[in-house]
Write an enzyme that holds these catalytic residues in place. Sequence first.
Site, mmCIF file in Angstrom:
data_model
loop_
_atom_site.group_PDB
_atom_site.id
_atom_site.type_symbol
_atom_site.label_atom_id
_atom_site.label_comp_id
_atom_site.label_asym_id
_atom_site.label_seq_id
_atom_site.Cartn_x
_atom_site.Cartn_y
_atom_site.Cartn_z
ATOM 1 N N TYR A 151 61.678 97.362 53.428
ATOM 2 C CA TYR A 151 60.892 97.809 52.269
ATOM 3 C C TYR A 151 60.040 99.015 52.652
ATOM 4 O O TYR A 151 60.040 100.039 51.972
ATOM 5 C CB TYR A 151 60.011 96.659 51.771
HETATM 6 N N1 LIG Z 1 51.321 95.322 43.133
HETATM 7 C C1 LIG Z 1 50.804 95.864 44.222
HETATM 8 O O1 LIG Z 1 49.730 95.459 44.693
HETATM 9 C C2 LIG Z 1 51.492 97.013 44.896
HETATM 10 C C3 LIG Z 1 52.515 97.716 44.260
HETATM 11 N N2 LIG Z 1 53.117 98.763 44.890
HETATM 12 C C4 LIG Z 1 54.183 99.503 44.204
HETATM 13 O O2 LIG Z 1 53.776 99.809 42.883
HETATM 14 C C5 LIG Z 1 54.887 99.664 41.982
HETATM 15 C C6 LIG Z 1 54.533 98.649 40.904
HETATM 16 O O3 LIG Z 1 54.211 97.416 41.557
HETATM 17 P P1 LIG Z 1 54.387 96.036 40.740
HETATM 18 O O4 LIG Z 1 53.955 96.239 39.340
HETATM 19 O O5 LIG Z 1 53.791 94.950 41.560
HETATM 20 O O6 LIG Z 1 55.980 95.907 40.738
HETATM 21 P P2 LIG Z 1 56.900 94.613 40.410
HETATM 22 O O7 LIG Z 1 57.180 93.897 41.702
HETATM 23 O O8 LIG Z 1 56.283 93.880 39.290
HETATM 24 O O9 LIG Z 1 58.302 95.321 39.959
HETATM 25 C C7 LIG Z 1 58.296 96.234 38.905
HETATM 26 C C8 LIG Z 1 59.606 96.145 38.175
HETATM 27 O O10 LIG Z 1 60.670 96.694 38.944
HETATM 28 C C9 LIG Z 1 61.872 96.158 38.377
HETATM 29 N N3 LIG Z 1 63.006 96.304 39.288
HETATM 30 C C10 LIG Z 1 63.113 95.815 40.535
HETATM 31 N N4 LIG Z 1 64.325 96.117 41.058
HETATM 32 C C11 LIG Z 1 65.010 96.787 40.088
HETATM 33 C C12 LIG Z 1 66.316 97.338 40.005
HETATM 34 N N5 LIG Z 1 67.177 97.239 41.027
HETATM 35 N N6 LIG Z 1 66.685 97.963 38.855
HETATM 36 C C13 LIG Z 1 65.826 98.047 37.823
HETATM 37 N N7 LIG Z 1 64.575 97.545 37.832
HETATM 38 C C14 LIG Z 1 64.174 96.917 38.963
HETATM 39 C C15 LIG Z 1 61.531 94.696 38.129
HETATM 40 O O11 LIG Z 1 62.372 94.215 37.079
HETATM 41 P P3 LIG Z 1 62.511 92.630 36.796
HETATM 42 O O12 LIG Z 1 61.221 92.264 36.178
HETATM 43 O O13 LIG Z 1 63.629 92.481 35.872
HETATM 44 O O14 LIG Z 1 62.723 91.977 38.129
HETATM 45 C C16 LIG Z 1 60.050 94.730 37.774
HETATM 46 O O15 LIG Z 1 59.828 94.544 36.390
HETATM 47 C C17 LIG Z 1 56.074 99.259 42.839
HETATM 48 O O16 LIG Z 1 56.837 100.403 43.184
HETATM 49 C C18 LIG Z 1 55.436 98.661 44.072
HETATM 50 O O17 LIG Z 1 56.269 98.745 45.231
HETATM 51 C C19 LIG Z 1 52.812 99.107 46.184
HETATM 52 C C20 LIG Z 1 51.825 98.419 46.868
HETATM 53 C C21 LIG Z 1 51.065 97.367 46.255
HETATM 54 N N1 LIG Z 2 57.523 95.780 44.012
HETATM 55 C C1 LIG Z 2 56.396 95.342 44.585
HETATM 56 N N2 LIG Z 2 55.928 95.936 45.692
HETATM 57 C C2 LIG Z 2 54.794 95.453 46.280
HETATM 58 C C3 LIG Z 2 54.102 94.375 45.736
HETATM 59 C C4 LIG Z 2 54.632 93.773 44.547
HETATM 60 O O1 LIG Z 2 54.064 92.785 44.018
HETATM 61 N N3 LIG Z 2 55.761 94.276 44.033
HETATM 62 N N4 LIG Z 2 52.958 93.900 46.299
HETATM 63 C C5 LIG Z 2 52.488 94.410 47.439
HETATM 64 C C6 LIG Z 2 51.260 93.788 48.035
HETATM 65 O O2 LIG Z 2 50.188 93.860 47.111
HETATM 66 C C7 LIG Z 2 50.810 94.386 49.349
HETATM 67 O O3 LIG Z 2 50.408 95.713 49.131
HETATM 68 C C8 LIG Z 2 49.618 93.583 49.860
HETATM 69 O O4 LIG Z 2 49.306 94.001 51.168
HETATM 70 C C9 LIG Z 2 53.175 95.519 48.141
HETATM 71 N N5 LIG Z 2 54.322 96.019 47.397
#
Ligand SMILES: NC(=O)C1=CN([C@@H]2O[C@H](COP(=O)(O)OP(=O)(O)OC[C@H]3O[C@@H](n4cnc5c(N)ncnc54)[C@H](OP(=O)(O)O)[C@@H]3O)[C@@H](O)[C@H]2O)C=CC1
Ligand SMILES: Nc1nc2c(c(=O)[nH]1)N=C([C@H](O)[C@@H](O)CO)CN2
Length: 239
Positions: A151
């Site tokens: 990742y």
């Molecule tokens: N939340 C956090 O604290 C953090 C988030 N981030 C980044 O910020 C962004 C948003 O985070 P967050 O809201 O938690 O994300 P999520 O984990 O909620 O994923 C967002 C969406 O991505 C969709 N998705 C995943 N794989 C695919 C695919 N192959 N094709 C199409 N759609 C796909 C999922 O669809 P489905 O619902 O259908 O599975 C989901 O709705 C991400 O890029 C994440 O890596 C980074 C660090 C911390």
């Molecule tokens: N697709 C996602 N990416 C990540 C998520 C998540 O919920 N969905 N969450 C994290 C964590 O919050 C991490 O940052 C905590 O240390 C990272 N990426």
Amino acid sequence: MTSPILITGGAQRLGLAIAKDLLRQHHKVIITYRTKKPSVDELKGLGALAIQANFSTQDGIDCFIEAIKKETTSLRCIVHNASDWDQESDTQDYNQLFGKMMQVHANTPYQINLALQGLLQKHATQSEEFGDIIHMTDYVQLKGSKKHIAYAASKAALHNLTLSFSALLAPQIKVNSIAPALVMFNDHDSEEYRARALKKSLLETCPGAEEAVKAVNFLLNSNYITGQTIHLDGGRHLK
Ligand SMILES: NC(=O)C1=CN([C@@H]2O[C@H](COP(=O)(O)OP(=O)(O)OC[C@H]3O[C@@H](n4cnc5c(N)ncnc54)[C@H](OP(=O)(O)O)[C@@H]3O)[C@@H](O)[C@H]2O)C=CC1
Ligand SMILES: Nc1nc2c(c(=O)[nH]1)N=C([C@H](O)[C@@H](O)CO)CN2
């Protein structure tokens, strides 16, 4: 002429919050969703266009590109938000895991940016306003992660795309990364995990999706930031 803003993975959590905020500002919004859920109909009720897309295959990417080109001839911004947060302990098939992470976090944004750059340029030319690409990366883009190795590598690749595309698409299009650390917990996160995760940053807080919403708006309203990263990490890099 108002060009739409595209958010991939916009049906939940950060993407959903970003989409709702932009709709409140009366932007045209297009989201992609992989799995149908009530929020898709909610966004459509607010005026968004929703395109079902699974970027895990080349056919899924190709179908999406064909679909969006039928819906619009210009774009104000693309937010590459779609993501899966997979970890090595959940599998023994490391080839599949690595390919899956690179596919959604690097190959998909790479191909969509190349295929849709003309739509961003059309907006910029017609409106005399920058186009924007925003890559949702991660704090681990520079630090790595011992539990989410593939990742983290894929998010580092996505940030490298920020550097290349900002040079390629200037001066009409700005390209930046937003690198969150802990911004939003998952429902299944235990109290023990939450307490431990909070301690990893200086500010010891989990701000919620609004922090990402503010970062997206800051970049959209900037006239001089490109090739950069906005770090949303609560000072974790200094702990
Ligand atoms: N939340 C956090 O604290 C953090 C988030 N981030 C980044 O910020 C962004 C948003 O985070 P967050 O809201 O938690 O994300 P999520 O984990 O909620 O994923 C967002 C969406 O991505 C969709 N998705 C995943 N794989 C695919 C695919 N192959 N094709 C199409 N759609 C796909 C999922 O669809 P489905 O619902 O259908 O599975 C989901 O709705 C991400 O890029 C994440 O890596 C980074 C660090 C911390
Ligand atoms: N697709 C996602 N990416 C990540 C998520 C998540 O919920 N969905 N969450 C994290 C964590 O919050 C991490 O940052 C905590 O240390 C990272 N990426």
